[in-house]
Motif scaffolding. Structure first.
Motif, mmCIF file in Angstrom:
data_model
loop_
_atom_site.group_PDB
_atom_site.id
_atom_site.type_symbol
_atom_site.label_atom_id
_atom_site.label_comp_id
_atom_site.label_asym_id
_atom_site.label_seq_id
_atom_site.Cartn_x
_atom_site.Cartn_y
_atom_site.Cartn_z
ATOM 1 N N PHE A 71 0.770 15.887 0.905
ATOM 2 C CA PHE A 71 1.394 14.571 1.029
ATOM 3 C C PHE A 71 1.891 14.275 2.443
ATOM 4 O O PHE A 71 2.613 13.307 2.670
ATOM 5 N N ASN B 126 4.654 6.424 5.987
ATOM 6 C CA ASN B 126 5.938 5.775 5.713
ATOM 7 C C ASN B 126 6.876 5.885 6.910
ATOM 8 O O ASN B 126 7.565 4.919 7.239
ATOM 9 N N ASN C 55 0.821 -1.216 0.000
ATOM 10 C CA ASN C 55 0.000 0.000 0.000
ATOM 11 C C ASN C 55 0.851 1.261 0.000
ATOM 12 O O ASN C 55 0.524 2.234 -0.680
ATOM 13 N N LEU D 127 0.956 10.716 3.693
ATOM 14 C CA LEU D 127 1.767 9.648 3.105
ATOM 15 C C LEU D 127 3.161 9.615 3.724
ATOM 16 O O LEU D 127 3.690 8.541 4.022
ATOM 17 N N LYS E 283 2.274 2.199 -3.386
ATOM 18 C CA LYS E 283 1.317 2.720 -4.358
ATOM 19 C C LYS E 283 1.269 4.246 -4.308
ATOM 20 O O LYS E 283 0.849 4.881 -5.253
ATOM 21 N N GLY E 284 1.674 4.813 -3.173
ATOM 22 C CA GLY E 284 1.624 6.259 -3.005
ATOM 23 C C GLY E 284 2.889 6.922 -3.524
ATOM 24 O O GLY E 284 3.981 6.393 -3.394
ATOM 25 N N SER E 285 2.719 8.070 -4.142
ATOM 26 C CA SER E 285 3.853 8.863 -4.619
ATOM 27 C C SER E 285 3.688 10.289 -4.126
ATOM 28 O O SER E 285 2.575 10.748 -3.878
ATOM 29 N N ARG F 201 7.693 13.329 -9.554
ATOM 30 C CA ARG F 201 7.295 12.614 -8.348
ATOM 31 C C ARG F 201 8.498 11.976 -7.647
ATOM 32 O O ARG F 201 9.578 11.886 -8.194
ATOM 33 N N ASP G 197 8.993 8.239 -5.571
ATOM 34 C CA ASP G 197 8.373 6.941 -5.290
ATOM 35 C C ASP G 197 9.113 6.252 -4.151
ATOM 36 O O ASP G 197 10.315 6.445 -3.977
#
Length: 180
Positions: free
Chosen positions: A88, A95, A69, A91, A72-74, A172, A174
């Motif tokens: 962001f 992390n 999961n 996110l 999948k986020g950037s 982006r 990743d």
């Protein structure tokens, strides 16, 4: 009390094994909850395809799901920028929390750019983006030795059309966790 829990766990495992041996096709791959309080959150018993019982480490299984999961986020950036936007924050926090809760986990942050600009410029901008995300993770408590930042520049586009919508997808950073 502990002896009774242990005996209960052995009895439960024996009953489950007996049920599995009577009809292994009915329970193949089906998880069976462990009732031992000491490891109820850490392990479960699962019947393998060959009908034998096995312990499955739920922490590793759940960590794998979390990693999938998180990857999948950037983090997306504005044109020619490397500042992490407030959009962001969640996110980044997710992390950072994952890294704090899983001391063996390591992550590579890959900085990307669109294809405008020279190759050298884009590599430098991608590195600044990756470093910005790395620093944000470290501010939230992620161990600097387990977070690496690298630039891919324009080498890994998500979209190859010459439009602003496409360029935005390529600007982006990743997350790539070890082993993924």
């Amino acid at each position: 009390m502990r002896v009774m829990q242990f005996a209960g766990s052995i009895l439960l495992a024996g009953l489950l094994a007996a049920c599995a041996s009577n009809n292994p096709q009915a329970t193949n791959g089906a998880p069976v909850e462990s009732r031992n309080n000491a490891d109820a959150n850490a392990q479960t018993t699962q019947v393998n395809d060959d009908g034998k019982m096995a312990q499955v480490d739920l922490d590793k299984q759940n960590a794998g799901d979390e990693v999938a999961n998180l990857q999948k986020g950037s983090i997306f950036f504005d044109y020619d920028q490397y500042t992490v936007k407030d959009d962001f924050k969640g996110l980044i926090e997710a992390n950072a929390a994952f890294l704090k809760n899983h001391p063996a986990a390591k992550v590579l942050i890959q900085g990307n750019t669109d294809d405008r600009g020279s190759r050298e410029y884009n590599l430098a901008l991608g590195q600044k983006r990756a470093n910005a995300v790395k620093e944000a993770l470290e501010v939230l408590g992620a161990d600097t030795n387990r977070v690496e930042a690298a630039s891919l520049g324009e080498e890994k586009p998500r979209c190859e059309q010459a439009s602003e919508e496409c360029y935005a997808q390529n600007r982006r950073a990743d997350f790539l966790y070890q082993g993924q």
